[in-house]
Scaffold this motif. Structure first.
Motif, short mmCIF file in Angstrom:
data_model
loop_
_atom_site.label_atom_id
_atom_site.label_comp_id
_atom_site.label_asym_id
_atom_site.label_seq_id
_atom_site.Cartn_x
_atom_site.Cartn_y
_atom_site.Cartn_z
N VAL A 35 -3.91 38.50 29.65
CA VAL A 35 -2.33 38.68 29.14
C VAL A 35 -1.67 38.39 31.26
N PHE A 36 -1.43 37.54 31.91
CA PHE A 36 -0.84 37.25 32.48
C PHE A 36 0.29 38.22 33.01
N ALA A 37 1.75 37.42 32.00
CA ALA A 37 2.65 37.42 32.13
C ALA A 37 3.68 37.42 30.46
N TYR A 38 4.48 37.29 30.64
CA TYR A 38 5.37 37.06 29.33
C TYR A 38 6.82 36.24 29.55
N ASP A 39 6.74 35.74 28.40
CA ASP A 39 7.90 34.55 28.22
C ASP A 39 9.32 35.49 28.29
N MET A 40 10.95 34.27 28.16
CA MET A 40 12.02 34.85 28.01
C MET A 40 11.97 35.66 26.70
N GLU A 41 11.21 35.20 25.77
CA GLU A 41 11.30 36.02 24.10
C GLU A 41 10.18 37.28 24.26
N GLY A 42 9.62 37.60 25.65
CA GLY A 42 8.55 38.69 25.28
C GLY A 42 7.09 38.56 24.93
N ASN A 43 6.85 37.13 24.61
CA ASN A 43 5.79 36.43 23.84
C ASN A 43 4.77 36.12 24.66
N PRO A 44 3.33 37.02 25.07
CA PRO A 44 2.38 37.33 25.96
C PRO A 44 2.17 36.15 26.67
N ILE A 45 2.16 35.48 27.89
CA ILE A 45 1.04 34.37 28.60
C ILE A 45 0.16 34.93 29.14
N THR A 46 -1.50 34.22 28.69
CA THR A 46 -2.50 34.00 28.98
C THR A 46 -2.54 33.75 30.63
N SER A 48 -5.16 31.79 31.83
CA SER A 48 -5.86 30.57 31.23
C SER A 48 -4.04 29.16 30.79
N ASP A 49 -3.68 29.93 30.10
CA ASP A 49 -1.97 29.20 29.17
C ASP A 49 -1.58 28.83 31.00
N TYR A 50 -1.37 29.77 32.29
CA TYR A 50 0.06 29.75 32.77
C TYR A 50 -1.23 28.70 33.98
N ILE A 51 -1.39 28.77 33.83
CA ILE A 51 -2.51 27.33 35.41
C ILE A 51 -2.75 26.82 34.35
N LYS A 52 -2.50 25.90 32.93
CA LYS A 52 -2.94 25.23 32.04
C LYS A 52 -1.26 24.38 32.40
N ASN A 53 0.33 25.15 32.37
CA ASN A 53 1.01 25.02 32.61
C ASN A 53 1.25 24.45 33.76
N LEU A 54 0.48 24.63 34.89
CA LEU A 54 1.11 24.78 36.36
C LEU A 54 0.54 22.94 36.35
N ASP A 55 -1.04 22.85 36.18
CA ASP A 55 -1.34 22.20 35.95
C ASP A 55 -1.19 20.86 35.94
N LEU A 56 0.26 20.97 34.12
CA LEU A 56 0.66 19.88 33.85
C LEU A 56 1.91 20.12 34.48
N VAL A 57 2.58 20.54 34.83
CA VAL A 57 3.80 20.39 35.80
C VAL A 57 3.44 19.52 37.27
N ASN A 58 2.66 20.20 37.72
CA ASN A 58 2.07 19.21 38.77
C ASN A 58 1.68 17.68 38.33
N LYS A 59 1.16 17.86 37.72
CA LYS A 59 0.69 16.18 37.20
C LYS A 59 2.09 15.36 36.79
N GLU A 60 2.77 15.79 36.45
CA GLU A 60 4.24 15.32 36.30
C GLU A 60 4.71 14.91 37.56
N ILE A 61 4.39 16.08 38.64
CA ILE A 61 5.59 16.04 40.06
C ILE A 61 5.01 14.73 40.28
N ASP A 62 3.30 14.96 40.70
CA ASP A 62 2.86 13.89 40.55
C ASP A 62 3.40 12.71 40.73
N ASN A 63 3.37 11.95 39.10
CA ASN A 63 3.60 11.06 38.38
C ASN A 63 5.44 10.59 38.74
N GLY A 64 6.11 11.29 38.99
CA GLY A 64 7.06 11.62 38.68
C GLY A 64 7.87 11.19 37.80
N THR A 65 7.24 12.07 36.48
CA THR A 65 7.90 12.59 35.96
C THR A 65 8.99 13.69 35.36
#
Length: 86
Positions: A35-46, A48-65
């Motif tokens: 568990v790396f952190a917790y979201d705003m509702e108090g749910n754990p974020i692992t 690996s999930d955090y890294i996956k989310n960052l990768d997704l955001v980086n792809k969206e930034i690269d694609n301009g979306t």
């Protein structure tokens, strides 16, 4: 089984393992479930999930979306939600 007893049991079993492949699997499982952190509702974020989310955001930034916000927009949203003057 109590938590402390379980921890000791698992640690002893891990210490007796000499198979590198199995140790790598255990390491990967622990890394994945860490568990790396917790979201705003108090749910754990692992981690690996955090890294996956960052990768997704980086792809969206690269694609301009990606939907990006300025600091001013974020402050305004927080102020509006909390009925604060900005």
């Amino acid at each position: 089984m109590k938590t402390e007893t379980l921890k000791i049991n698992v640690a002893q079993r891990i210490l007796s393992i000499s198979d590198n492949r199995l140790l790598e699997k255990i390491k990967n499982l622990l890394d994945k479930e860490n568990v790396f952190a917790y979201d705003m509702e108090g749910n754990p974020i692992t981690e690996s999930d955090y890294i996956k989310n960052l990768d997704l955001v980086n792809k969206e930034i690269d694609n301009g979306t990606a939907k990006l916000h300025t600091t001013k927009d974020v402050f305004k949203h927080i102020a509006d939600d909390n009925k604060l003057a900005l």
